[in-house]
Enzyme design. Structure first.
Site: not given
Length: 727
Positions: A10-11, A98, A100, A316, A318
């Site tokens: 994702e990142k 992630d 979620d 991270y 956020r």
């Protein structure tokens, strides 16, 4: 063969951690080459939902989003193509979003966009620690197990767009018909946040002062002098909050005990221990930064983005978690050393820290998609950071250092005293070991370390039951009731984590609380740490929220708008309803399309109501001097001007703009010709001057807008040989 398996993280930082977990690899353009594995990455939503390109017109509403479609974000097309090209010769995919709903969707939608039909495995990682990554790589699951999570996130995203676009346009257009100048934006999260502020403001303004009384006795028992508070009985007259409301009764109690013998009924002392505040999540960091430094939420996000990406000093940023994985405890010595080197002001506290201490913050069971925001093992020269960056780094670093200091220990003593048949109580907290509180000694107002308001800082541990003394004096003090205070940025952010308490329906309240059952720091919240700052900023940009000193209050226009909205829009109930339905989507008992269709039906009813009834909102717009309808400020090619909102009914009045106000000049109504008639409908024509060419004219039908026929001008007469006006 290289690249048989493509990992989509994702990142970028997660991709790097996975590459390290796979034994390392070489950095390429958009991915890491790890031999058999290629590890590519995303950055945010690579695709965006397409909103139908329709004009802002009430006739176009409601806009349908069924079926919905997505398109690549313009600035992310290059990376998408890299991933698509990597997938073409590959044999399988590893999904590393992630763990979620949003993380599941982010990668799923890229795989779908690429057209790949390769088998997909799911990698679940919430910690970039190499050992954690390697363990996760050995525990891959089938991606199909998580299809419901992806569908739930997609339904929420489509629902938010459908609701926001339609409701915003409907209310804005209805308001503009009354001369409103701006945009009345409506959102599932945004509008309930506005509702919180409006209701708090009105509650504050409507508060009527009333009074109550407290009776405090001053006691001398042995060598100890201390105050104690009178305990109310059933015989006392009290208000709705159980406080003494009869002044005469309060004064008679104080008089009755003053100077009289007193006896201790009970005295108990218990050893207490307090752990340090947990490390920060984004919301808590924004709250503290607002309280201590006056920073706005979006400033904090920008600062932490720089600390993470530019300096690599924090993890991270956020995150919605305040906890760390158990494995991260192994990093303590390295992180503490980095803090001491980066921030000399914390060098002494770092030396006193014990990396062997494992605080309550280290709990893998409470870490979901992300862990808390903490410093990394990277170092920098703190003096090279700007003032705001230094302040935020030091907050994050101090919270981490505190995890390795001893707990705060104190003895809590509770005393019950009887005098003249009346009872008084007091509590004292006596520190036996300050522990981590030394780091926070100047941090008044932090709710995580708030003192016990009822406790006194006197050592009463030596007192025991049956000891006697005297109530040397007593007073009945008049107290004034106060409303809930107006919001500050810090208190508003905090309330957004526990907004469920404002839901009026008991069942929905429980649903909203249950939504956050696995999230420490969230207790039925609305929005996410990554979006709240943007939503609050939007409310300020729209003029709905304004700053009044340190307080945040609603503007008059916000209150007008609030009153015009249905309850479902301005209370957080909708988020609870959506959560229930998205939970059904996640478990497969409901599908995304039916959710969106149900929402579309609701939106259609709301839009129909606005079309039929308009909007009861005062705009303060100046009236048109020709027809009295409100004027509205417009922007044309040559700048701003004012136009009549009655244009569709035939009033074409316009006025120049001067410093944001119209230059009002009453224009004579055009003369309707008796001789020259419209060849289409038979009504009289009107000769009008051209706005583009001096000394030039054209003719239009006076029956406009019912008849839109126009003619060229020929020597002062309509040219019936053509049906077009002159330039």
């Amino acid at each position: 063969m290289s690249g048989e398996i493509v990992v989509i993280a994702e990142k970028p930082e997660l991709a790097k951690a996975i590459a390290e977990g796979l034994g390392g690899g070489s950095r390429k353009d958009g991915y890491f080459d790890c031999g058999q594995h290629y590890v590519a990455w995303l950055f945010g939503h690579m695709l965006e939902l397409e909103a139908p390109e329709t004009p802002w017109s009430m006739a176009e509403l409601p806009i349908s989003f069924i079926p919905w479609s997505k398109k690549p974000s313009a600035d992310k097309m290059k990376q998408l193509r890299i991933i698509r090209d990597l997938l073409k010769p590959a044999k399988s995919i590893i999904h590393a979003g992630d763990p979620d709903d949003e993380g599941q969707l982010l990668v799923d939608e890229v795989i779908e966009w690429s057209g790949s039909r390769l088998p997909v495995k799911r990698l679940l990682i919430n910690d970039n620690n190499v050992k954690v990554v390697q363990r996760a790589l050995s525990q891959l699951r089938d991606n199909s197990e998580f299809a419901g999570m992806s569908a739930a996130a997609e339904a929420r995203g489509v629902g938010d767009l459908l609701y926001g676009v339609n409701m915003t346009r409907a209310y804005t257009l209805a308001a503009q018909a009354k001369g409103y100048q701006g945009v009345l934006s409506v959102g599932r999260v945004q509008t309930p946040i506005l509702g919180l502020v409006v209701r708090r403001d009105r509650e504050f303004e409507a508060h009527t002062k009333s009074y109550y009384y407290t009776v405090t006795g001053q006691f001398q028992i042995g060598d100890h002098a201390f105050p104690a508070r009178y305990q109310i009985t059933d015989a006392d007259t009290v208000n709705d909050k159980g406080r003494l409301s009869d002044q005469t009764q309060a004064q008679s109690t104080a008089t009755a005990v003053s100077g009289k013998p007193a006896r201790i009924v009970s005295a108990t002392t218990n050893a207490k221990e307090a752990s340090p505040p947990l490390p920060y999540n984004l919301l808590k960091l924004q709250t503290d930064a607002s309280r201590k430094f006056g920073f706005k939420p979006d400033q904090v996000l920008e600062i932490t983005q720089a600390l993470r990406e530019k300096y690599r000093l924090i993890t991270y940023n956020r995150s919605d978690s305040e906890y760390l994985n158990d494995e991260q405890h192994n990093d303590a010595a390295g992180v503490l050393a980095a803090i001491g080197e980066t921030a000399p002001v914390l060098a002494a506290p770092v030396k006193r820290a014990d990396p062997a201490i494992k605080s309550r913050a280290f709990n893998s069971g409470k870490v979901s998609a992300h862990h808390a925001i903490v410093p990394t093992e990277a170092t920098a020269d703190l003096s090279k950071l700007n003032d705001a960056e230094q302040k935020i780094y030091l907050l994050i670093a101090r919270a981490y250092v505190a995890q390795f200091w001893p707990t705060h220990q104190y003895d809590q003593t509770d005393i019950v005293i009887e005098v003249e048949g009346r009872r008084f109580t007091t509590r004292s907290n006596f520190t036996t070991r300050p522990g981590w509180t030394i780091l926070y000694k100047n941090d008044a107002g932090n709710e995580d370390i708030a003192d016990d308001e009822e406790a006194i800082a006197i050592d009463l541990r030596a007192l025991a039951a049956s000891q006697t003394g005297t109530c040397t004096s007593a007073s009945a003090d008049k107290q004034e009731t106060k409303p809930k205070p107006l919001y500050t940025m810090a208190s508003l952010l905090t309330d957004l984590t526990r907004v469920a308490k404002y839901v009026r329906d008991d069942r929905l309240r429980k649903l909203l609380i249950e939504k956050d059952k696995d999230k420490a720091g969230e207790h039925g919240g609305i929005g996410t740490p990554a979006t709240r700052h943007t939503i609050i900023a939007t409310l300020f940009d729209r003029g709905f929220l304004i700053e009044k000193g340190k307080n945040i209050v609603s503007s008059p226009q916000a209150r007008e708008f609030y009153d015009a909205l249905p309850d479902q829009a301005k209370y957080p109930d909708m988020t609870a309803i959506w959560h229930e339905q998205q939970r059904a989507i996640a478990d497969g008992s409901k599908d995304a399309r039916s959710f969106v269709q149900t929402l579309a039906d609701y939106v259609a009813r709301e839009v129909a109501g606005v079309k039929e009834n308009g909007l009861a909102i005062k705009t303060g717009a100046p009236p048109c001097p020709t027809c009295s309808k409100p004027l509205r400020r417009m922007k044309g090619k040559k700048g701003h001007f004012w136009s009549c909102t009655g244009y569709a009914e035939g009033c074409q009045y316009t006025a120049e703009d001067k410093a944001g106000k119209p230059v009002l000049v009453k224009k004579e109504a055009p003369s309707v010709s008796v001789m020259h008639k419209c060849m289409t409908c038979g009504m009289g024509l009107v000769r009008r001057p051209s706005t583009k060419k001096k000394n030039s004219f054209w003719w239009s039908c006076s029956g406009y807008p019912g008849c839109k026929q126009t003619y060229f001008d020929a020597n002062g007469k309509p040219d019936y040989s053509t049906k077009e006006k002159t330039a």
